[in-house]
Design an enzyme around this catalytic site. Structure first.
Site: not given
Length: 442
Positions: A223-225, A228
């Site tokens: 999810m962070c990839t 962001s």
């Protein structure tokens, strides 16, 4: 008959009111009515084998897609006439490039019905019975009527459910398996230029769950990839699908439908904007649809090879003329042509076919949530939505249901669970209840 050069063309297919004109099954007779170096050691050539194939042997084909169309064609041309086909899908225009039993006029109609009509009209004497339903809609009596079941599925959950159903049909007497209760399962699968076919004799050889680790896990991006640091076009599509759709609600409270062109177009547009922001190229409408629907590219030639391998195994088992595959065939033509076979071994503690409760080892201080995570994340179990019940003081007690999960974070002690407690787990991956025994660790 009309004669043209050296070729004889039949203008009347049926002979004496029947469908078996002279020489129709000569190609099959060569395998069944004469010996050969590759025949089964106990095989005795006879005419009865062909009659069994033509008049008695009932085959169930599950799936009428890329593999299913090939399977139905192969089986019908090999002499199998009593065929049922189950498929829950309707025909999409994208199916037409490889699912050759369908035409543009069939778009929107049930695959099973169109496939059955095509085979019945094209191959005299064949009686394909369609079922526009889920496999879960049928009970034991339906599956018990078939001699062999062959799967052309694109879902691991459906494969596991079918595997569990055939295991539930087995009968034992004094712990000894009754061979007459075994319905062989022939399973085929393809993924791009790779494929496999396997022969499963429930209760005797490795089942689907015995080799669950062989199936590739679904690709999920962090999810962070996505949020962001996108680097791939897929990251941009997932950003629009997972984060923007629920936030912007472009079509109200409607869930994203991968088969709705307007929905896909919206995701595609937002993905293009996201990609431009991070200087990423490669976002296309087709890729967007593939990511949203989790589509794996289908290759017609791979389907043909795997369906041929599966059909051959059906013929070998139905006729008893040849030794079946033992028991797993792998095909790969990414770089050249490569195939090999190996024997997948039966797992002694398989949750589906071992007939013994599985051990769950947790400390007494553990929470039910830890059990749920184990059931879903363990490579040998991979459950999707487990429901857990047990017996306490002679009464059935529900410990966890997805829609009723207030005990999820409760410690074993407060649930009344003790060392050696049996837990019954139901899941969409199997029609059977799987038994586990809770073992406390120190």
């Amino acid at each position: 008959q009309a004669t043209q050069g050296h070729f004889t063309i039949k203008t009347e297919m049926a002979v004496d009111g029947g469908y078996d004109w002279d020489g129709r099954w000569n190609h099959v007779r060569k395998f069944l009515e004469r010996p050969g170096p590759f025949a089964h050691p106990d095989f005795e050539p006879c005419t009865e084998s062909l009659q069994f194939l033509l008049e008695m042997c009932k085959i169930l084909v599950i799936g009428a897609g890329g593999l299913g169309c090939e399977l139905l064609k192969n089986l019908a041309l090999s002499g199998f006439r009593l065929i049922h086909v189950v498929d829950m899908d309707t025909i999409d225009i994208s199916n037409l490039n490889r699912q050759f039993l369908f035409r543009p006029k069939d778009v929107g109609r049930p695959k099973a019905e169109v496939a059955a009509d095509f085979i019945n009209n094209r191959i005299p004497g064949c009686k394909v019975v369609p079922h526009y339903k889920k496999i879960q809609d049928f009970d034991e009596s339906f599956y018990r009527q078939f001699h062999i079941i062959v799967c052309g599925l694109d879902s691991i959950i459906a494969r596991r459910w079918m595997n569990g159903m055939l295991i539930s049909l087995l009968s034992y007497e004094d712990g000894v398996l009754d061979p007459s209760s075994i319905i062989p399962l022939i399973d085929g699968g393809t993924e791009g230029f790779k494929g496999n076919s396997r022969v499963i004799l429930p209760g005797m050889t490795a089942c689907i769950d015995c080799t669950l680790e062989l199936y590739p896990p679904q690709i999920n991006f962090p999810m962070c990839t996505i949020a962001s640091m996108p680097r791939l076009p897929e990251h941009c599509i997932e950003y629009a699908r997972i984060l923007l759709w629920p936030k912007e609600k472009p079509f109200g409270e409607t869930s994203l439908d991968g088969d709705n062109p307007e929905h896909i177009q919206w995701v595609f547009k937002k993905s293009i904007e996201r990609a431009a922001e991070f200087h990423i190229t490669g976002v296309t409408y087709r890729l967007t649809q593939g990511v949203v629907k989790r589509i794996i590219p289908a290759v017609a030639s791979t389907n043909a090879v795997i369906a041929a391998a599966c059909s051959l195994e059906v013929f070998k088992i139905a006729s008893s003329a040849y030794i079946p595959l033992n028991n797993y065939l792998v095909f790969n033509d990414v770089d050249g042509l490569y195939t090999y076979t190996f024997e997948a071994e039966r797992k002694e503690n398989c949750s589906a076919c071992s007939q013994v409760p599985q051990n769950l080892q947790f400390p007494p201080s553990a929470k039910l949530q830890e059990v749920l995570e184990y059931l879903m994340e363990n490579a040998s179990l991979q459950m999707k939505s487990p429901a857990i019940t047990t017996t306490l003081e002679g009464k059935n007690k529900t410990l966890y249901l997805q829609v009723f999960n207030f005990t999820e974070h409760t410690h074993f002690f407060y649930l009344g669970l003790s060392d050696g407690q049996e837990l019954a787990v139901a899941d969409v991956t199997t029609p059977q209840t799987v038994l586990f025994k809770l073992n406390f660790t120190t």
